[in-house]
Design an enzyme around this catalytic site. Structure first.
Site, mmCIF file in Angstrom:
data_model
loop_
_atom_site.group_PDB
_atom_site.id
_atom_site.type_symbol
_atom_site.label_atom_id
_atom_site.label_comp_id
_atom_site.label_asym_id
_atom_site.label_seq_id
_atom_site.Cartn_x
_atom_site.Cartn_y
_atom_site.Cartn_z
ATOM 1 C CE LYS A 174 -7.785 2.135 -0.902
ATOM 2 N NZ LYS A 174 -6.721 3.089 -0.625
ATOM 3 C CG HIS A 183 -0.797 7.110 -1.122
ATOM 4 N ND1 HIS A 183 -1.983 7.211 -1.807
ATOM 5 C CD2 HIS A 183 -1.073 6.444 0.028
ATOM 6 C CE1 HIS A 183 -2.950 6.644 -1.084
ATOM 7 N NE2 HIS A 183 -2.418 6.170 0.028
ATOM 8 C CG HIS A 216 -10.038 4.639 2.860
ATOM 9 N ND1 HIS A 216 -8.828 5.272 3.028
ATOM 10 C CD2 HIS A 216 -10.833 5.111 3.849
ATOM 11 C CE1 HIS A 216 -8.901 6.091 4.069
ATOM 12 N NE2 HIS A 216 -10.116 6.016 4.584
ATOM 13 C CG HIS A 264 -5.191 2.283 5.549
ATOM 14 N ND1 HIS A 264 -6.544 2.253 5.743
ATOM 15 C CD2 HIS A 264 -5.008 2.963 4.394
ATOM 16 C CE1 HIS A 264 -7.145 2.905 4.766
ATOM 17 N NE2 HIS A 264 -6.242 3.333 3.928
ATOM 18 C CG ASP A 312 -1.866 4.868 3.836
ATOM 19 O OD1 ASP A 312 -1.884 5.222 2.641
ATOM 20 O OD2 ASP A 312 -2.703 5.267 4.666
ATOM 21 C CG HIS A 338 -1.899 1.130 1.209
ATOM 22 N ND1 HIS A 338 -3.249 0.948 1.441
ATOM 23 C CD2 HIS A 338 -1.755 2.454 0.971
ATOM 24 C CE1 HIS A 338 -3.875 2.101 1.355
ATOM 25 N NE2 HIS A 338 -2.989 3.045 1.066
#
Ligand code: DOR
Ligand code: ZN
Length: 349
Positions: A100, A16, A137, A175, A248, A14
């Site tokens: 996602k 970004h 999420h 997460h 994350d 995970h």
């Protein structure tokens, strides 16, 4: 004593990476330790089809410093209007590994997310058929729900119905932050897994609010109370195969965090494996770190385990106060503090 920890090269399930000059700044941090990463699609605008994901993948590969062997695993951003046929295109492309689900408004760049789960039922049916994992999420977003209850409410209102209606769909509860989520995944079916971030293992919500307001500890889902942190440590270090590493890591410019309305996201890619090593070390479970960091995720995704190795040395080093982030700077987790483990360079071994 020169204590060295040798691990199969881990993956970040995970991440970004952002885009452009900002991506150029942060990508080397990830690529020096991880072989692969699941790259989140919440760009502005989001990555909503196969062609966009392929183009984003090319930009990542072009930004890789020479000599670093790193494979980005791309994901699609689900919207109310995605066509089920796009799922078939995505799986056929060979570069997309998941889609996602951002409930609309749940977090950074989630404005285009899903407004009602029923709207994407045909897409979820296609994912179940194609065996493409759904990454969630997991926060309910209705304005009246307390911020600290959003994950628990998502379980009841969305996750359990999803599991009931798509029993063959593989789901990664991203997460996770609560004992409720940890229990659900631990006791759940083989189709349900979870990622856990370093910040949710290292800190509870006092980090944000005690002694002043600390925006660099603000992420979504928000840090919870100590009882929940302990539950996360217990499952992460238990050896259970359906819990795995997902940082994350979510960089924002310092000015965007230290602001009237600060952005959610904690940057941890600069020292990800070292941060997890501290958690496992403190729990007396260093022997379980490799499963969590290097095996469980690959096994759940049905991808081969990596074969190369990394090494960490027990050595104190100080995390810089900030790193370059495109034209600005990002403040990393544990900025200015010391770490107990250090990733060794490939030629140091
Ligand atoms: O804290 C977060 N930051 N949570 C998310 O879900 C998104 C992320 C980001 O992209 O900044
Ligand atoms: Zn994220």
């Amino acid at each position: 004593m020169n204590e060295i920890l040798t691990l199969t090269r881990p993956d970040d399930w995970h991440l970004h990476l952002r885009d452009g000059a900002e991506m150029n700044s942060v990508l080397p941090h990830t690529a020096r330790q991880f072989a692969r990463a699941i790259v989140m699609p919440n760009l502005k605008p989001p990555v909503v089809d196969t062609a966009q994901a392929q183009a984003y993948r090319e930009r990542i590969l072009a930004a890789l410093p020479p000599g670093l062997d790193f494979t980005p695993l791309m994901t699609l951003y689900l919207t109310d209007s995605l066509a089920p046929a796009e799922i078939e295109r995505a799986t056929a492309s060979g570069v997309l590994f998941a889609a996602k689900l951002y409930p609309a408004g749940a977090t950074t760049n989630a404005e285009n997310g899903v407004t009602r789960l029923e709207k994407i039922y045909p897409v979820l049916a296609a994912m179940e058929r194609e065996d493409m994992p759904l990454l969630v999420h997991g926060e309910a977003t209705a304005a009246e729900i307390d911020v600290f209850d959003r994950e628990r409410r998502f379980i009841d209102d969305s996750l359990l119905p999803l599991q009931r209606d798509f029993p063959g769909l593989r789901i990664v509860f991203e997460h996770i932050t609560t004992a409720d989520a940890a229990d659900l995944v631990r006791e759940g079916p083989a189709t349900l897994a979870a990622t856990i971030t370093p910040q949710h293992l290292l800190y509870n919500r006092n980090a944000i609010l005690a002694g002043g307001i600390h925006p660099h500890f603000y992420c979504l889902p928000v840090l919870k109370r100590e009882r929940h942190r302990q539950a996360l440590i217990a499952v992460a270090t238990s050896g259970h195969p359906r819990f795995f590493l997902g940082t994350d890591s979510a960089p924002h410019a310092i000015g965007a965090k230290e602001s009237d309305c600060g952005c959610a996201g904690i940057y941890s890619a600069h020292a990800a494996v070292e941060l997890y090593a501290e958690v496992f070390d403190q729990a007396g479970a260093l022997d379980r770190l490799e499963g969590f960091a290097s095996f469980h995720g690959a096994d759940f995704y049905g991808l081969p385990r990596n074969t190369s190795l990394i090494q960490l040395r027990r050595e104190t080093w100080r995390v810089p106060e900030s790193y370059a982030f495109g034209a600005t700077r990002v403040k990393p987790l544990k900025a200015g503090e010391s770490m107990a483990w250090r990733l060794m360079a490939a030629d140091e071994a």
